[in-house]
Design a protein around this motif. Structure first.
Motif, PDB file in Angstrom:
ATOM      1  N   THR A 145       2.714  -1.228   4.530  1.00  0.00           N
ATOM      2  CA  THR A 145       2.408   0.190   4.363  1.00  0.00           C
ATOM      3  C   THR A 145       3.687   0.946   4.100  1.00  0.00           C
ATOM      4  O   THR A 145       4.671   0.802   4.837  1.00  0.00           O
ATOM      5  N   ILE A 149       0.717   5.236   0.389  1.00  0.00           N
ATOM      6  CA  ILE A 149      -0.147   6.318   0.898  1.00  0.00           C
ATOM      7  C   ILE A 149       0.557   7.626   0.690  1.00  0.00           C
ATOM      8  O   ILE A 149       1.712   7.777   1.094  1.00  0.00           O
ATOM      9  N   GLN A 150      -0.083   8.521   0.024  1.00  0.00           N
ATOM     10  CA  GLN A 150       0.445   9.868  -0.170  1.00  0.00           C
ATOM     11  C   GLN A 150      -0.127  10.759   0.919  1.00  0.00           C
ATOM     12  O   GLN A 150      -1.327  10.959   1.037  1.00  0.00           O
ATOM     13  N   HIS A 151       0.718  11.282   1.781  1.00  0.00           N
ATOM     14  CA  HIS A 151       0.284  12.146   2.883  1.00  0.00           C
ATOM     15  C   HIS A 151       0.057  13.554   2.385  1.00  0.00           C
ATOM     16  O   HIS A 151       0.830  14.080   1.583  1.00  0.00           O
ATOM     17  N   GLU A 170       4.910   4.773   3.670  1.00  0.00           N
ATOM     18  CA  GLU A 170       4.500   6.143   3.912  1.00  0.00           C
ATOM     19  C   GLU A 170       5.401   7.087   3.156  1.00  0.00           C
ATOM     20  O   GLU A 170       6.616   6.975   3.215  1.00  0.00           O
ATOM     21  N   LEU A 171       4.760   8.052   2.434  1.00  0.00           N
ATOM     22  CA  LEU A 171       5.492   9.051   1.670  1.00  0.00           C
ATOM     23  C   LEU A 171       5.237  10.418   2.285  1.00  0.00           C
ATOM     24  O   LEU A 171       4.188  10.670   2.888  1.00  0.00           O
ATOM     25  N   PRO A 202      -1.305  10.027   9.753  1.00  0.00           N
ATOM     26  CA  PRO A 202      -1.455   8.621   9.355  1.00  0.00           C
ATOM     27  C   PRO A 202      -2.736   8.382   8.603  1.00  0.00           C
ATOM     28  O   PRO A 202      -3.706   9.091   8.786  1.00  0.00           O
ATOM     29  N   SER A 203      -2.790   7.465   7.738  1.00  0.00           N
ATOM     30  CA  SER A 203      -3.971   7.098   6.952  1.00  0.00           C
ATOM     31  C   SER A 203      -4.404   5.711   7.345  1.00  0.00           C
ATOM     32  O   SER A 203      -3.592   4.888   7.769  1.00  0.00           O
ATOM     33  N   ALA A 241      -5.264   2.118   6.818  1.00  0.00           N
ATOM     34  CA  ALA A 241      -4.848   1.093   5.847  1.00  0.00           C
ATOM     35  C   ALA A 241      -6.037   0.315   5.351  1.00  0.00           C
ATOM     36  O   ALA A 241      -6.970   0.062   6.103  1.00  0.00           O
ATOM     37  N   ALA A 280       0.862  14.941   6.601  1.00  0.00           N
ATOM     38  CA  ALA A 280       1.795  14.132   7.393  1.00  0.00           C
ATOM     39  C   ALA A 280       1.115  13.305   8.438  1.00  0.00           C
ATOM     40  O   ALA A 280       1.749  12.699   9.273  1.00  0.00           O
ATOM     41  N   ASN A 288       0.867  -1.208   0.000  1.00  0.00           N
ATOM     42  CA  ASN A 288       0.000   0.000   0.000  1.00  0.00           C
ATOM     43  C   ASN A 288       0.878   1.222   0.000  1.00  0.00           C
ATOM     44  O   ASN A 288       1.804   1.335   0.820  1.00  0.00           O
TER      45      ASN A 288
END
Length: 415
Positions: free
Chosen positions: A403, A384-386, A405-406, A391-392, A394, A389, A382
């Motif tokens: 996951t 995820i484009q933040h 994280e970008l 958390p998203s 999942a 900043a 997965n």
């Protein structure tokens, strides 16, 4: 060897008279013996005993026991022994056996005349004697000398002769008869160890009629010297009796000027010089061999070159002074391509533009590893484009995806 010679050279009392050969004994020629000095008591007599081997294959030499005429001081007799025969001569006077001294081993010189002896005859003694223990005379040990009394005439007598030294009459002890040992007497061998010794036997027919036997006096296991004193028979220092006469076939021999002759007719000085010279020569040779051996080893090591296992074959051009060899050149570390494909083979991300690792059709780029072999199945990821900043949540899958994280894209700021 010197330890054996030194005790043999003890000085004994001076002889009362001297004798000498007028010339060297020669095959089938007359030889003259002269007495000098006033200390002797005539009549004189000479005993000539074979010594060592002869050129004839069997024994043709008869022991000579020749008296001088009356009060004469000179005697001539024919030497009827073959050339190269060795002999020892003993001169005695009326006072006892061997009083004039004993010669060293002389040698009969060659001549054109060989008519005086029969080379076919085989000389045998008039009677035989034996000793017990057999074949050995040991210093200060008792030896029994015995014989067959049926073969002798009168009373047997025995003499001890040391070439170049003392000669003496062996004292006859009590004569007894013993089973297996015949008739005889016991004698304590009062002769020094190492002496060359001739045991001569005879009877009323003359000295030497029983022949002679050559021995070397042994020290035995006990090394007993209880019977040895200054009067014990031995070889003597100084010139041997007999004057000048040949002791070799070349004509060289003994003379009044020689002072170191021993019992075998060999010069002690020559022996010592030969031994010392041999030792020095051996040492010099050993040092020379050691020198060349070390020199050879040094040259061998100096010529060796270290082997470089990294050097190529001859003809390959090596690196310059400022360049490293090929084996030492650094290689860059290349980071392998990431695997970002999902289960469906397409990338999954939210908002913004896809990362560079995902192609426009959603598939992962082809890497060198994927080109070389079969394409392996990628694990679900997965992306995820933040935006802020934060958390998203999942997505839910049967297998919990990894996951990635970008950081935020900050697109709203540009707008």
């Amino acid at each position: 060897m010197l330890s054996l010679l030194v005790p043999l050279l003890l000085v004994n009392t001076a002889r009362a008279y001297d004798w000498h050969f007028a010339d060297s004994p020669t095959q089938c020629q007359n030889v003259t013996v002269n007495i000098s000095g006033d200390g002797g008591k005539p009549p004189y007599r000479i005993l000539v005993i074979p010594y060592g081997s002869t050129t004839v294959t069997h024994e043709v030499r008869v022991i000579k026991d020749i008296p001088f005429d009356g009060n004469a001081n000179s005697l001539s007799f024919k030497m009827d022994w073959p050339k190269s025969s060795q002999f020892v001569a003993v001169v005695s006077d009326a006072s006892g056996f061997g009083t004039g001294g004993t010669s060293i081993a002389g040698i009969v010189q060659d001549s054109d005349d060989n008519s005086c002896y029969d080379d076919s005859q085989n000389v045998k003694p008039d009677f035989y004697y034996s000793i017990d223990p057999t074949n050995s005379l040991v210093q200060c040990q008792t030896t029994r000398i015995y014989w067959d009394k049926s073969t002798v005439q009168g009373t047997p007598q025995y003499q001890g002769v040391i070439p170049g030294g003392d000669s003496f009459a062996i004292p006859a002890g009590t004569v007894t008869d013993e089973s297996g040992l015949g008739t005889g007497f016991d004698w304590t061998v009062n002769v020094r160890t190492g002496s060359t010794f001739l045991l001569v036997g005879g009877d009323d027919r003359g000295n030497g009629t029983a022949g002679s036997t050559l021995y070397t006096i042994s020290g035995g296991t006990q090394n007993d010297d209880s019977c040895i004193n200054s009067d014990s028979p031995s070889s003597t220092a100084g010139s041997p009796a007999g004057g000048a006469y040949a002791t070799s076939t070349s004509g060289g021999g003994s003379g009044s000027g020689s002072s170191d002759d021993n019992s075998g007719g060999t010069n002690v000085g020559a022996i010592v010089g030969g031994v010392v010279g041999g030792v020095v020569g051996a040492l010099a040779l050993g040092l020379l061999v050691l020198f060349f051996h070390r020199r050879k080893r040094g040259n061998k090591h100096a010529g060796e070159k270290p082997v470089d296992l990294l050097v190529g074959d001859e003809g390959d051009e090596g690196p310059g002074r400022s360049e490293l060899p090929q084996y030492y050149e650094p290689e860059p570390f290349i980071v392998p391509d990431p695997t970002v494909a999902s289960d469906s083979g397409r990338g999954s991300f939210e908002g913004g533009r896809p990362p560079s690792q995902v192609l426009s059709d959603g598939s992962a780029p082809m890497t060198s590893a994927s080109r070389k072999g079969p394409r392996r199945e990628l694990r679900p990821v997965n992306i995820i484009q933040h935006d802020d900043a934060g958390p998203s949540e999942a997505p839910h899958h049967e297998e919990e995806p990894e996951t990635v994280e970008l950081p935020p894209a900050y697109t709203s700021v540009r707008k």
